[in-house]
Design a protein around this motif. Structure first.
Motif, PDB file in Angstrom:
ATOM      1  N   ASP A  37      51.948  43.099  26.392  1.00 55.34           N
ATOM      2  CA  ASP A  37      50.787  43.379  25.551  1.00 55.34           C
ATOM      3  C   ASP A  37      49.500  43.173  26.351  1.00 55.34           C
ATOM      4  N   PRO A  38      48.638  44.204  26.441  1.00 55.01           N
ATOM      5  CA  PRO A  38      47.433  44.083  27.264  1.00 55.01           C
ATOM      6  C   PRO A  38      46.466  42.996  26.782  1.00 55.01           C
ATOM      7  N   MET A  39      46.379  42.783  25.477  1.00 57.90           N
ATOM      8  CA  MET A  39      45.459  41.764  24.977  1.00 57.90           C
ATOM      9  C   MET A  39      45.980  40.355  25.247  1.00 57.90           C
ATOM     10  N   LYS A  40      47.287  40.154  25.117  1.00 61.13           N
ATOM     11  CA  LYS A  40      47.871  38.858  25.473  1.00 61.13           C
ATOM     12  C   LYS A  40      47.722  38.619  26.979  1.00 61.13           C
ATOM     13  N   LYS A  41      47.926  39.685  27.751  1.00 64.53           N
ATOM     14  CA  LYS A  41      47.770  39.581  29.201  1.00 64.53           C
ATOM     15  C   LYS A  41      46.341  39.164  29.547  1.00 64.53           C
ATOM     16  N   LEU A  42      45.362  39.773  28.892  1.00 67.56           N
ATOM     17  CA  LEU A  42      43.958  39.422  29.124  1.00 67.56           C
ATOM     18  C   LEU A  42      43.692  37.972  28.725  1.00 67.56           C
ATOM     19  N   PHE A  43      44.235  37.542  27.584  1.00 68.73           N
ATOM     20  CA  PHE A  43      44.030  36.164  27.131  1.00 68.73           C
ATOM     21  C   PHE A  43      44.629  35.170  28.117  1.00 68.73           C
ATOM     22  N   TYR A  44      45.849  35.418  28.562  1.00 69.30           N
ATOM     23  CA  TYR A  44      46.494  34.499  29.505  1.00 69.30           C
ATOM     24  C   TYR A  44      45.767  34.476  30.850  1.00 69.30           C
ATOM     25  N   LEU A  45      45.372  35.664  31.336  1.00 68.80           N
ATOM     26  CA  LEU A  45      44.647  35.727  32.611  1.00 68.80           C
ATOM     27  C   LEU A  45      43.306  35.002  32.533  1.00 68.80           C
ATOM     28  N   ALA A  46      42.561  35.244  31.458  1.00 72.07           N
ATOM     29  CA  ALA A  46      41.240  34.616  31.319  1.00 72.07           C
ATOM     30  C   ALA A  46      41.375  33.103  31.160  1.00 72.07           C
ATOM     31  N   SER A  47      42.351  32.668  30.383  1.00 76.10           N
ATOM     32  CA  SER A  47      42.535  31.223  30.185  1.00 76.10           C
ATOM     33  C   SER A  47      42.918  30.539  31.492  1.00 76.10           C
ATOM     34  N   PHE A  48      43.878  31.118  32.195  1.00 72.35           N
ATOM     35  CA  PHE A  48      44.293  30.518  33.457  1.00 72.35           C
ATOM     36  C   PHE A  48      43.166  30.565  34.484  1.00 72.35           C
ATOM     37  N   ASN A  49      42.455  31.680  34.533  1.00 73.04           N
ATOM     38  CA  ASN A  49      41.353  31.811  35.476  1.00 73.04           C
ATOM     39  C   ASN A  49      40.252  30.793  35.188  1.00 73.04           C
ATOM     40  N   LEU A  50      39.940  30.579  33.918  1.00 70.50           N
ATOM     41  CA  LEU A  50      38.913  29.602  33.560  1.00 70.50           C
ATOM     42  C   LEU A  50      39.317  28.201  34.012  1.00 70.50           C
ATOM     43  N   LEU A  51      40.560  27.830  33.755  1.00 68.00           N
ATOM     44  CA  LEU A  51      41.024  26.496  34.171  1.00 68.00           C
ATOM     45  C   LEU A  51      41.063  26.364  35.698  1.00 68.00           C
ATOM     46  N   LEU A  52      41.533  27.392  36.375  1.00 64.14           N
ATOM     47  CA  LEU A  52      41.606  27.356  37.835  1.00 64.14           C
ATOM     48  C   LEU A  52      40.212  27.270  38.453  1.00 64.14           C
ATOM     49  N   ASP A  53      39.305  28.122  37.980  1.00 68.56           N
ATOM     50  CA  ASP A  53      37.949  28.104  38.529  1.00 68.56           C
ATOM     51  C   ASP A  53      37.235  26.793  38.230  1.00 68.56           C
ATOM     52  N   TRP A  54      37.487  26.231  37.058  1.00 68.80           N
ATOM     53  CA  TRP A  54      36.873  24.954  36.706  1.00 68.80           C
ATOM     54  C   TRP A  54      37.392  23.848  37.619  1.00 68.80           C
ATOM     55  N   GLN A  55      38.684  23.907  37.941  1.00 68.31           N
ATOM     56  CA  GLN A  55      39.277  22.914  38.835  1.00 68.31           C
ATOM     57  C   GLN A  55      38.713  23.051  40.250  1.00 68.31           C
ATOM     58  N   ILE A  56      38.541  24.280  40.717  1.00 73.02           N
ATOM     59  CA  ILE A  56      38.102  24.491  42.097  1.00 73.02           C
ATOM     60  C   ILE A  56      36.603  24.251  42.264  1.00 73.02           C
ATOM     61  N   THR A  57      35.787  24.781  41.327  1.00 77.02           N
ATOM     62  CA  THR A  57      34.337  24.675  41.493  1.00 77.02           C
ATOM     63  C   THR A  57      33.747  23.418  40.870  1.00 77.02           C
ATOM     64  N   SER A  58      34.495  22.729  40.031  1.00 77.25           N
ATOM     65  CA  SER A  58      34.019  21.546  39.297  1.00 77.25           C
ATOM     66  C   SER A  58      32.804  21.875  38.437  1.00 77.25           C
ATOM     67  N   SER A  59      32.721  23.097  37.971  1.00 75.88           N
ATOM     68  CA  SER A  59      31.604  23.521  37.137  1.00 75.88           C
ATOM     69  C   SER A  59      32.108  24.513  36.097  1.00 75.88           C
ATOM     70  N   LEU A  60      31.946  24.150  34.835  1.00 75.75           N
ATOM     71  CA  LEU A  60      32.359  25.054  33.766  1.00 75.75           C
ATOM     72  C   LEU A  60      31.438  26.273  33.700  1.00 75.75           C
ATOM     73  N   PHE A  61      30.183  26.096  34.097  1.00 75.26           N
ATOM     74  CA  PHE A  61      29.228  27.206  34.104  1.00 75.26           C
ATOM     75  C   PHE A  61      29.694  28.308  35.051  1.00 75.26           C
ATOM     76  N   TYR A  62      30.022  27.945  36.287  1.00 73.30           N
ATOM     77  CA  TYR A  62      30.466  28.944  37.259  1.00 73.30           C
ATOM     78  C   TYR A  62      31.855  29.467  36.930  1.00 73.30           C
ATOM     79  N   ALA A  63      32.701  28.616  36.370  1.00 70.37           N
ATOM     80  CA  ALA A  63      34.014  29.084  35.949  1.00 70.37           C
ATOM     81  C   ALA A  63      33.872  30.139  34.864  1.00 70.37           C
TER      82      ALA A  63
END
Length: 163
Positions: free
Chosen positions: A53-79
């Motif tokens: 499902d493309p919408m589930k795929k988008l939700f999972y990708l965005a959620s994982f990307n947000l957590l990964l970027d937050w972990q790497i950049t230490s900034s929720l703004f940039y994530a």
């Protein structure tokens, strides 16, 4: 007592302050441990392949990307900025892959596409003229869009499109 400080001592606007630090946030990805980047790439690939499902795929990708970027950049703004870019690119690619359905459901015709492009160009040109006349950037964009909308509405109310 009225303000005694100079304008150079004033605090910058919030939105203008964090953006110059975007470079170090991007560099944080290159400084991250390679195994974290490899694992993230594997998870991204698994989400692309396994989820139908493309919408589930988008939700999972965005959620994982947000957590990964937050972990790497230490900034929720940039994530959030990086996740917004990911969502925009995903939606552009997805809509391009189902372009015939998009055209059918939005009732897009060549005339409508050209007219929306003309609206965008007109907004840009009016905004640029206003900026050349020393108008503030944000106000120029808003006033350019309102002026272009008014001209566009006037034209289409006087010259309706023939079916």
């Amino acid at each position: 007592m009225s303000g005694g400080g100079s304008t150079a001592d004033a605090e910058p606007l919030f939105i203008l302050d964090p953006l110059p630090h975007l470079g170090p946030s991007i560099d944080a990805f290159f400084a991250a441990h390679p195994l974290i980047i490899l694992a993230a790439a594997a998870i991204f690939t698994a989400i692309f392949v396994k989820v139908e499902d493309p919408m589930k795929k988008l939700f999972y990708l965005a959620s994982f990307n947000l957590l990964l970027d937050w972990q790497i950049t230490s900034s929720l703004f940039y994530a959030s900025i990086f996740t917004a870019v990911l969502v925009s690119v995903y939606c552009l690619i997805w809509s391009a892959s189902i372009w015939d359905d998009v055209k059918k459901h939005l009732d897009l015709t060549n005339l409508r596409i050209i007219s929306w492009l003309a609206f965008a160009v007109m907004t840009f040109l009016i905004s640029e003229i206003l900026i050349m006349l020393s108008a503030p950037f944000g106000g120029a964009i808003v006033l350019g869009a309102i002026s272009a909308w008014y001209l566009w509405w006037t034209y289409y109310s006087l010259e309706p499109a023939v079916a």
